[in-house]
Design a protein around this motif. Structure first.
Motif, PDB file in Angstrom:
ATOM      1  N   GLY A  21       0.813  -1.220   0.000  1.00  7.01           N
ATOM      2  CA  GLY A  21       0.000   0.000   0.000  1.00  7.01           C
ATOM      3  C   GLY A  21       0.841   1.261   0.000  1.00  7.01           C
ATOM      4  N   GLY A  22       1.962   1.244  -0.752  1.00  6.68           N
ATOM      5  CA  GLY A  22       2.744   2.464  -0.977  1.00  6.68           C
ATOM      6  C   GLY A  22       2.183   3.183  -2.198  1.00  6.68           C
ATOM      7  N   PRO A  23       2.911   4.175  -2.717  1.00  4.39           N
ATOM      8  CA  PRO A  23       2.418   4.892  -3.894  1.00  4.39           C
ATOM      9  C   PRO A  23       2.094   3.964  -5.067  1.00  4.39           C
ATOM     10  N   ALA A  24       2.911   2.924  -5.273  1.00  7.98           N
ATOM     11  CA  ALA A  24       2.671   2.028  -6.414  1.00  7.98           C
ATOM     12  C   ALA A  24       1.349   1.288  -6.251  1.00  7.98           C
ATOM     13  N   GLY A  25       1.152   0.673  -5.083  1.00 12.00           N
ATOM     14  CA  GLY A  25      -0.054  -0.126  -4.867  1.00 12.00           C
ATOM     15  C   GLY A  25      -1.310   0.726  -4.900  1.00 12.00           C
ATOM     16  N   LYS A  45       1.034  -5.206   4.576  1.00  9.65           N
ATOM     17  CA  LYS A  45       1.488  -5.923   5.780  1.00  9.65           C
ATOM     18  C   LYS A  45       1.380  -5.085   7.055  1.00  9.65           C
ATOM     19  N   LYS A  46       1.469  -3.759   6.909  1.00 14.04           N
ATOM     20  CA  LYS A  46       1.427  -2.924   8.117  1.00 14.04           C
ATOM     21  C   LYS A  46      -0.010  -2.851   8.650  1.00 14.04           C
ATOM     22  N   PRO A  47      -0.184  -2.485   9.915  1.00 15.97           N
ATOM     23  CA  PRO A  47      -1.539  -2.434  10.473  1.00 15.97           C
ATOM     24  C   PRO A  47      -2.399  -1.337   9.852  1.00 15.97           C
ATOM     25  N   GLY A 172       2.873  -7.010  -7.856  1.00 16.02           N
ATOM     26  CA  GLY A 172       3.868  -6.825  -6.796  1.00 16.02           C
ATOM     27  C   GLY A 172       4.191  -5.352  -6.656  1.00 16.02           C
ATOM     28  N   ALA A 173       3.612  -4.728  -5.617  1.00 19.21           N
ATOM     29  CA  ALA A 173       3.885  -3.313  -5.331  1.00 19.21           C
ATOM     30  C   ALA A 173       4.485  -3.243  -3.934  1.00 19.21           C
ATOM     31  N   ASP A 174       5.283  -4.270  -3.616  1.00 21.57           N
ATOM     32  CA  ASP A 174       5.744  -4.439  -2.237  1.00 21.57           C
ATOM     33  C   ASP A 174       7.165  -3.926  -2.020  1.00 21.57           C
ATOM     34  N   GLY A 175       7.552  -2.923  -2.805  1.00 17.43           N
ATOM     35  CA  GLY A 175       8.742  -2.150  -2.480  1.00 17.43           C
ATOM     36  C   GLY A 175      10.062  -2.835  -2.783  1.00 17.43           C
ATOM     37  N   ILE A 176      11.117  -2.217  -2.270  1.00 14.66           N
ATOM     38  CA  ILE A 176      12.482  -2.621  -2.633  1.00 14.66           C
ATOM     39  C   ILE A 176      12.793  -4.062  -2.218  1.00 14.66           C
ATOM     40  N   SER A 254      16.838  -1.761   5.071  1.00 11.75           N
ATOM     41  CA  SER A 254      16.365  -0.870   4.021  1.00 11.75           C
ATOM     42  C   SER A 254      15.789   0.415   4.577  1.00 11.75           C
ATOM     43  N   TRP A 255      14.919   0.300   5.538  1.00 17.16           N
ATOM     44  CA  TRP A 255      14.114   1.446   5.925  1.00 17.16           C
ATOM     45  C   TRP A 255      14.036   1.623   7.431  1.00 17.16           C
ATOM     46  N   GLY A 256      14.450   2.797   7.892  1.00 14.21           N
ATOM     47  CA  GLY A 256      14.063   3.349   9.173  1.00 14.21           C
ATOM     48  C   GLY A 256      14.473   2.680  10.455  1.00 14.21           C
ATOM     49  N   LEU A 307       5.263  -6.509 -11.846  1.00 17.40           N
ATOM     50  CA  LEU A 307       5.968  -5.778 -10.790  1.00 17.40           C
ATOM     51  C   LEU A 307       5.844  -4.291 -11.079  1.00 17.40           C
ATOM     52  N   ILE A 308       5.540  -3.526 -10.045  1.00 18.01           N
ATOM     53  CA  ILE A 308       5.414  -2.079 -10.233  1.00 18.01           C
ATOM     54  C   ILE A 308       6.132  -1.356  -9.089  1.00 18.01           C
ATOM     55  N   GLY A 309       6.437  -0.083  -9.309  1.00 20.22           N
ATOM     56  CA  GLY A 309       7.108   0.707  -8.275  1.00 20.22           C
ATOM     57  C   GLY A 309       8.490   0.154  -7.972  1.00 20.22           C
ATOM     58  N   SER A 316      16.845   2.421  -5.378  1.00 20.43           N
ATOM     59  CA  SER A 316      17.245   3.064  -4.131  1.00 20.43           C
ATOM     60  C   SER A 316      17.010   4.570  -4.106  1.00 20.43           C
ATOM     61  N   GLY A 317      15.876   4.985  -4.607  1.00 21.85           N
ATOM     62  CA  GLY A 317      15.532   6.405  -4.483  1.00 21.85           C
ATOM     63  C   GLY A 317      16.269   7.305  -5.450  1.00 21.85           C
ATOM     64  N   ALA A 318      17.055   6.715  -6.369  1.00 26.55           N
ATOM     65  CA  ALA A 318      17.782   7.550  -7.325  1.00 26.55           C
ATOM     66  C   ALA A 318      16.781   8.401  -8.097  1.00 26.55           C
TER      67      ALA A 318
HETATM   68  C1  LIG Z   1      16.137   8.158   0.587  1.00 27.25           C
HETATM   69  C2  LIG Z   1      15.067   8.132  -0.457  1.00 27.25           C
HETATM   70  C3  LIG Z   1      14.560   9.333  -0.952  1.00 27.25           C
HETATM   71  C4  LIG Z   1      13.550   9.326  -1.915  1.00 27.25           C
HETATM   72  N1  LIG Z   1      13.055  10.499  -2.370  1.00 27.25           N
HETATM   73  C5  LIG Z   1      12.043  10.494  -3.262  1.00 27.25           C
HETATM   74  C6  LIG Z   1      11.466  11.701  -3.744  1.00 27.25           C
HETATM   75  O1  LIG Z   1      11.882  12.788  -3.378  1.00 27.25           O
HETATM   76  N2  LIG Z   1      10.447  11.639  -4.649  1.00 27.25           N
HETATM   77  C7  LIG Z   1       9.966  10.442  -5.086  1.00 27.25           C
HETATM   78  O2  LIG Z   1       9.029  10.417  -5.896  1.00 27.25           O
HETATM   79  N3  LIG Z   1      10.504   9.281  -4.657  1.00 27.25           N
HETATM   80  C8  LIG Z   1      11.516   9.280  -3.760  1.00 27.25           C
HETATM   81  N4  LIG Z   1      12.045   8.124  -3.335  1.00 27.25           N
HETATM   82  C9  LIG Z   1      11.547   6.880  -3.894  1.00 27.25           C
HETATM   83  C10 LIG Z   1      10.205   6.525  -3.305  1.00 27.25           C
HETATM   84  O3  LIG Z   1      10.251   6.538  -1.904  1.00 27.25           O
HETATM   85  C11 LIG Z   1       9.850   5.138  -3.755  1.00 27.25           C
HETATM   86  O4  LIG Z   1      10.159   4.983  -5.116  1.00 27.25           O
HETATM   87  C12 LIG Z   1       8.371   4.913  -3.550  1.00 27.25           C
HETATM   88  O5  LIG Z   1       8.068   4.922  -2.175  1.00 27.25           O
HETATM   89  C13 LIG Z   1       8.043   3.562  -4.136  1.00 27.25           C
HETATM   90  O6  LIG Z   1       6.749   3.239  -3.823  1.00 27.25           O
HETATM   91  P1  LIG Z   1       6.339   1.714  -3.750  1.00 27.25           P
HETATM   92  O7  LIG Z   1       4.884   1.734  -3.490  1.00 27.25           O
HETATM   93  O8  LIG Z   1       6.872   0.986  -4.912  1.00 27.25           O
HETATM   94  O9  LIG Z   1       7.131   1.113  -2.501  1.00 27.25           O
HETATM   95  P2  LIG Z   1       7.004   1.463  -0.959  1.00 27.25           P
HETATM   96  O10 LIG Z   1       6.708   2.889  -0.757  1.00 27.25           O
HETATM   97  O11 LIG Z   1       8.226   0.895  -0.322  1.00 27.25           O
HETATM   98  O12 LIG Z   1       5.724   0.642  -0.483  1.00 27.25           O
HETATM   99  C14 LIG Z   1       5.736  -0.762  -0.427  1.00 27.25           C
HETATM  100  C15 LIG Z   1       4.607  -1.205   0.490  1.00 27.25           C
HETATM  101  O13 LIG Z   1       4.529  -2.632   0.448  1.00 27.25           O
HETATM  102  C16 LIG Z   1       4.355  -3.119   1.762  1.00 27.25           C
HETATM  103  N5  LIG Z   1       4.877  -4.491   1.796  1.00 27.25           N
HETATM  104  C17 LIG Z   1       6.173  -4.869   1.690  1.00 27.25           C
HETATM  105  N6  LIG Z   1       6.272  -6.212   1.766  1.00 27.25           N
HETATM  106  C18 LIG Z   1       5.010  -6.693   1.920  1.00 27.25           C
HETATM  107  C19 LIG Z   1       4.473  -8.007   2.065  1.00 27.25           C
HETATM  108  N7  LIG Z   1       5.265  -9.098   2.075  1.00 27.25           N
HETATM  109  N8  LIG Z   1       3.133  -8.148   2.197  1.00 27.25           N
HETATM  110  C20 LIG Z   1       2.314  -7.055   2.190  1.00 27.25           C
HETATM  111  N9  LIG Z   1       2.789  -5.780   2.071  1.00 27.25           N
HETATM  112  C21 LIG Z   1       4.116  -5.604   1.930  1.00 27.25           C
HETATM  113  C22 LIG Z   1       5.155  -2.146   2.620  1.00 27.25           C
HETATM  114  O14 LIG Z   1       4.753  -2.178   3.973  1.00 27.25           O
HETATM  115  C23 LIG Z   1       4.837  -0.811   1.944  1.00 27.25           C
HETATM  116  O15 LIG Z   1       3.668  -0.212   2.462  1.00 27.25           O
HETATM  117  C24 LIG Z   1      13.056   8.098  -2.385  1.00 27.25           C
HETATM  118  C25 LIG Z   1      13.559   6.894  -1.875  1.00 27.25           C
HETATM  119  C26 LIG Z   1      14.567   6.906  -0.935  1.00 27.25           C
HETATM  120  C27 LIG Z   1      15.114   5.599  -0.431  1.00 27.25           C
END
Ligand SMILES: Cc1cc2nc3c(=O)[nH]c(=O)nc-3n(C[C@H](O)[C@H](O)[C@H](O)COP(=O)(O)OP(=O)(O)OC[C@H]3O[C@@H](n4cnc5c(N)ncnc54)[C@H](O)[C@@H]3O)c2cc1C
Length: 438
Positions: A21-25, A45-47, A172-176, A254-256, A307-309, A316-318
């Motif tokens: 549920g990040g920006p991609a999802g 996965k988060k509450p 798959g929008a589950d991040g890095i 990876s995060w925080g 796969l998205i996002g 890595s945020g590039a």
């Molecule tokens: C230091 C840094 C700075 C950045 N700065 C910018 C910026 O200025 N502008 C910009 O546009 N982007 C920036 N980015 C990039 C941006 O943060 C990511 O590209 C964006 O958050 C990607 O979204 P996402 O939904 O793919 O992944 P995420 O935001 O990582 O979301 C993934 C979600 O999936 C969930 N998840 C993971 N595993 C599971 C599982 N097994 N089951 C269920 N849920 C799961 C997670 O809890 C999370 O909510 C930056 C990144 C970094 C590291």
């Protein structure tokens, strides 16, 4: 032919699970919601749906997607900081405070005012995206742990609490650290890049009292590509993010996690007085280790996984535009499904088109990183003074030709791909499965 629709009939139901549920999802959920034949569920996965870290740049390409998705209406002027003088980013020598360069849009590419880049808190972006979907379809506290593809080609997903779902399409929008990517491409691995980011917020009202700290978006550069980034965020938040080159030999996440404020202060002890004073305001700090991996050859798999996002491009945020890339992915996924439905194709055809549009885009982004890595490695071989190194690195890295991704218009690129597809012999289309959850 097993298709997503017969041209004469409405499409059969496509059952989709979005993981994350990040920006991609959330972006994918918005786009899939526009197709009534798609029955989607988002598992997080988060509450609760929540942001990771604080500030984020909403680039021009990100604004385009937010406007297209109807999300921009939920973002108020006070939710973000947008420089009034038209600059995108200032690049200063962190040691002296000297302004070395200012990033501006490439000639002829100035954005309309409502699409000018701005900096905002991630929480506000997440909440705005969430407002645009049916939240009853978002299931939190569900961590995906296992995936298999059944003989029927459907995907069975199992969650940590034992809950099981079976779907036609797994997004798959589950991040890095994507579990879906591990399933689709088990040989792909990410690793620590050798740099970490340290992030915190202080109050605007305190930061603005510091003499010599402009109300601007600023990279304060040091040696070894270390930098401090400062920017108002909207509301009373002022963001401080620092990049510090560090050894790989310790446990990395990876995060925080909580980090030492002293580490931040000590690392930038040779920086100019405004940064020293700003760091003096910091009471807590979070560390984010930068992980990245090589480009994937494809962003789809098994005719049933997309796969998205960050899951699709562990960069890595590039470029500071990952949220925008993620939203573009959702847009293209929806459009690809529409095309397959209209052409009487199967889900696999939709995914092939999605891959043909997005994979080259990510290839080109990785290409920019290769160019930057090469020029920075050449730089490190020169025996430069700290100030010469800082100025050369700014000149090498922050060139207008490295900024094209912010001006990329995915909605304009797509018709070109569709034209190529529509003129091809439709024999190339998959016939092996029905995009239905019957
Ligand atoms: C230091 C840094 C700075 C950045 N700065 C910018 C910026 O200025 N502008 C910009 O546009 N982007 C920036 N980015 C990039 C941006 O943060 C990511 O590209 C964006 O958050 C990607 O979204 P996402 O939904 O793919 O992944 P995420 O935001 O990582 O979301 C993934 C979600 O999936 C969930 N998840 C993971 N595993 C599971 C599982 N097994 N089951 C269920 N849920 C799961 C997670 O809890 C999370 O909510 C930056 C990144 C970094 C590291």
């Amino acid at each position: 032919m097993n298709t997503m629709s017969d041209r004469s009939r409405s499409p059969t139901t496509l059952k989709v699970a979005i993981i994350g549920g990040g920006p991609a999802g959330l972006g994918a959920a918005i786009e899939l919601s526009k197709r009534p034949f798609i029955e989607w569920t988002l598992y997080e996965k988060k509450p609760a749906i929540s942001e990771i870290s604080n500030g984020l740049t909403v680039q021009r390409n990100t604004w385009r997607m937010l406007e297209h998705m109807g999300v921009a209406q939920h973002i108020k002027a006070d939710d973000f900081f947008r420089p009034t003088d038209g600059h995108h980013t200032q690049h200063r020598n962190g040691r002296t405070g000297e302004l070395v360069a200012t990033s501006l849009p490439p000639q002829g590419q100035a954005a309309p005012p409502h699409q000018e880049p701005c900096r905002m808190h991630r929480a506000k972006l997440q909440q705005a995206l969430l407002k645009q979907i049916d939240q009853r379809r978002v299931i939190t506290g569900k961590k995906l742990v296992d995936i298999i593809q059944l003989e029927s080609k459907k995907i069975r997903i199992t969650f940590q609490d034992g809950f099981i779902d079976e779907v036609d399409l797994l997004v798959g929008a589950d991040g890095i650290r994507s579990v879906v990517r591990n399933f689709a491409f088990p040989d792909h691995h990410i690793s620590y890049t050798g740099a970490s980011s340290y992030r915190t917020l202080v109050r605007n009202s305190d930061a603005f009292n510091i003499n010599g700290l402009p109300r601007a978006v600023i990279f304060w550069h040091g040696t070894e590509a270390n930098w401090v980034y400062t920017c108002p965020l909207g509301g009373n938040d002022f963001e401080i993010t620092a990049r510090i080159k560090e050894p790989a030999g310790v446990d990395r996440f990876s995060w925080g996690r909580e980090a030492s404020v002293k580490h931040l202060i000590d690392t930038f002890a040779d920086f100019c007085p405004p940064i020293q004073q700003l760091h003096g305001l910091v009471t807590n700090l979070q560390q984010f280790d930068y992980f990245a991996g090589p480009r994937l050859e494809s962003v789809t798999r098994f005719g049933a996984v997309a796969l998205i996002g960050d899951a699709s491009h562990p960069l890595s945020g590039a470029f500071g535009a990952g949220a925008g890339f993620a939203l573009e992915d959702g847009f293209v996924l929806g459009a690809s499904i529409d095309w397959a439905v209209g052409a009487g194709g199967a889900l696999e055809d939709a995914l092939n088109l999605f891959d043909e549009v997005r994979s080259p885009h990510y290839r080109d982004l990785y290409g920019v990183l290769d160019v930057l890595a090469k020029s920075n490695s050449e730089l490190s071989k020169l025996h430069l003074s700290p100030d010469e190194e800082i100025h050369s690195r700014i000149g090498n890295t922050w060139k207008p030709e490295h900024n094209w991704m912010y001006y990329y218009e995915v909605s304009c690129a797509l018709p070109g791909f569709l034209k190529t597809y529509d003129t091809r012999d439709t024999d190339h289309m998959a016939t092996s499965r029905l995009g239905t959850s019957g």
